[in-house]
Enzyme design. Structure first.
Site, PDB file in Angstrom:
ATOM      1  N   GLY A 214       0.776  -1.231   0.000  1.00 12.19           N
ATOM      2  CA  GLY A 214       0.000   0.000   0.000  1.00 12.19           C
ATOM      3  C   GLY A 214       0.808   1.282   0.000  1.00 12.19           C
ATOM      4  O   GLY A 214       0.302   2.324   0.414  1.00 12.19           O
ATOM      5  N   LYS A 215       2.050   1.240  -0.488  1.00 10.77           N
ATOM      6  CA  LYS A 215       2.872   2.453  -0.506  1.00 10.77           C
ATOM      7  C   LYS A 215       2.215   3.580  -1.295  1.00 10.77           C
ATOM      8  O   LYS A 215       2.268   4.739  -0.891  1.00 10.77           O
ATOM      9  CB  LYS A 215       4.245   2.158  -1.130  1.00 10.77           C
ATOM     10  CG  LYS A 215       5.174   1.301  -0.317  1.00 10.77           C
ATOM     11  CD  LYS A 215       6.560   1.257  -0.925  1.00 10.77           C
ATOM     12  CE  LYS A 215       6.564   0.820  -2.372  1.00 10.77           C
ATOM     13  NZ  LYS A 215       6.057  -0.550  -2.577  1.00 10.77           N
ATOM     14  N   THR A 216       1.626   3.245  -2.442  1.00 11.61           N
ATOM     15  CA  THR A 216       1.067   4.292  -3.300  1.00 11.61           C
ATOM     16  C   THR A 216      -0.144   4.951  -2.637  1.00 11.61           C
ATOM     17  O   THR A 216      -0.287   6.184  -2.684  1.00 11.61           O
ATOM     18  CB  THR A 216       0.695   3.715  -4.672  1.00 11.61           C
ATOM     19  OG1 THR A 216       1.875   3.167  -5.283  1.00 11.61           O
ATOM     20  CG2 THR A 216       0.121   4.784  -5.583  1.00 11.61           C
TER      21      THR A 216
ATOM     22  N   ALA B 256      10.250   1.970  -4.705  1.00 13.48           N
ATOM     23  CA  ALA B 256       9.816   0.826  -5.516  1.00 13.48           C
ATOM     24  C   ALA B 256      10.082  -0.429  -4.696  1.00 13.48           C
ATOM     25  O   ALA B 256      11.238  -0.732  -4.384  1.00 13.48           O
ATOM     26  CB  ALA B 256      10.573   0.775  -6.839  1.00 13.48           C
ATOM     27  N   GLY B 257       9.031  -1.147  -4.323  1.00 13.28           N
ATOM     28  CA  GLY B 257       9.221  -2.328  -3.491  1.00 13.28           C
ATOM     29  C   GLY B 257       9.737  -1.962  -2.115  1.00 13.28           C
ATOM     30  O   GLY B 257       9.428  -0.892  -1.582  1.00 13.28           O
TER      31      GLY B 257
ATOM     32  N   GLU C 209       8.234   8.380  -3.314  1.00 14.44           N
ATOM     33  CA  GLU C 209       7.760   7.001  -3.196  1.00 14.44           C
ATOM     34  C   GLU C 209       8.789   6.042  -3.778  1.00 14.44           C
ATOM     35  O   GLU C 209       9.284   6.233  -4.893  1.00 14.44           O
ATOM     36  CB  GLU C 209       6.428   6.811  -3.914  1.00 14.44           C
ATOM     37  CG  GLU C 209       5.889   5.389  -3.759  1.00 14.44           C
ATOM     38  CD  GLU C 209       4.579   5.123  -4.467  1.00 14.44           C
ATOM     39  OE1 GLU C 209       4.183   3.940  -4.538  1.00 14.44           O
ATOM     40  OE2 GLU C 209       3.954   6.088  -4.947  1.00 14.44           O
TER      41      GLU C 209
ATOM     42  N   ASP D 236       2.456   4.911 -10.890  1.00 14.29           N
ATOM     43  CA  ASP D 236       2.095   5.353  -9.543  1.00 14.29           C
ATOM     44  C   ASP D 236       1.921   6.870  -9.496  1.00 14.29           C
ATOM     45  O   ASP D 236       1.068   7.377  -8.758  1.00 14.29           O
ATOM     46  CB  ASP D 236       3.148   4.893  -8.533  1.00 14.29           C
ATOM     47  CG  ASP D 236       3.114   3.390  -8.324  1.00 14.29           C
ATOM     48  OD1 ASP D 236       2.059   2.783  -8.580  1.00 14.29           O
ATOM     49  OD2 ASP D 236       4.130   2.823  -7.914  1.00 14.29           O
TER      50      ASP D 236
ATOM     51  N   LYS E   3       8.194  10.085  -7.733  1.00 16.63           N
ATOM     52  CA  LYS E   3       8.600   8.675  -7.725  1.00 16.63           C
ATOM     53  C   LYS E   3       9.794   8.552  -8.655  1.00 16.63           C
ATOM     54  O   LYS E   3       9.647   8.632  -9.880  1.00 16.63           O
ATOM     55  CB  LYS E   3       7.461   7.766  -8.182  1.00 16.63           C
ATOM     56  CG  LYS E   3       7.901   6.303  -8.277  1.00 16.63           C
ATOM     57  CD  LYS E   3       6.798   5.338  -7.975  1.00 16.63           C
ATOM     58  CE  LYS E   3       7.353   3.912  -7.999  1.00 16.63           C
ATOM     59  NZ  LYS E   3       6.516   2.970  -7.280  1.00 16.63           N
TER      60      LYS E   3
END
Length: 205
Positions: free
Chosen positions: A17-19, A104-105, A102, A46, A35
């Site tokens: 749920g990072k985005t 990535a992973g 943000e 994203d 990002k």
């Protein structure tokens, strides 16, 4: 006044749920969003998702440093695209506003043969909001992530728990780590700009 040190939103893994959390924090702070690396889904990136969810008129969205065509770990996607990710070329945009970045992973996702996401966070001199989600194994993943951040001497602003509650997991993570809980975002049945605005009340920054 906003804290001018960039806030890097990372997770204990992929799909936690990072985005969504990035959109909520961006909207709450009326911050700018960036990002640096998008790996796959270029037509539904994203950045585009967060832009669709943020409704204030202050936030600016900055282009990715790397746009990779394949939905894999960035180092693999870059190799397929005949690109080498050089983190020294990833320079944050200049802004007087709070900047949300943000990832990535998770933290140990490779960007090339030598650098990981956590190396990029360190280079960007960012503080971290760690997104955790309750599932079997999440205690281990959360504490390992916090341990790596401590090892790299990266400041942790706090943890946001996302999705279904598990008081046993959350209590242990917070007590063991001593890291501040910034909030818990319940599972959202629908996701739109109104829900994102409302969800900001669940987070204390």
């Amino acid at each position: 006044m906003p804290d001018k040190q960039p806030i890097f939103i990372t997770g204990i893994g992929t799909g936690v749920g990072k985005t969504i959390i990035s959109a909520i924090v961006t909207e709450k702070l009326k911050a700018d969003y960036w990002k640096p690396i998008q790996s796959g889904d270029l037509d539904n990136s994203d950045t585009l998702k967060v832009r669709d969810l943020v409704s204030n008129k202050t936030t600016r969205f900055y282009p990715e440093a790397y746009r990779l065509t394949q939905p894999f770990s960035p180092h693999k996607s870059a190799a397929i695209d005949n690109v080498v990710i050089d983190i020294q070329t990833i320079i944050p945009p200049k802004t007087d506003n709070q900047l949300i970045i943000e990832g990535a992973g998770g933290l140990m996702v490779p960007l090339n043969d030598n650098a990981l996401i956590i190396d990029l966070i360190k280079q960007l001199n960012a503080q971290v909001i760690l997104v955790s989600q309750n599932y079997l194994g999440s205690i281990n993943h959360t504490l390992l992530s916090l341990s790596m951040l401590k090892q790299y001497e990266i400041p942790v602003r706090g943890i946001v728990f996302n999705g279904d509650k598990d008081i046993y997991s959350k209590t242990f993570i917070l007590n063991y780590s001593g890291v501040k809980e910034l909030g818990h975002i319940p599972a959202l049945d629908t996701i739109n700009s109104k829900k994102i605005r409302g969800a900001g009340s669940y987070i204390t920054l």
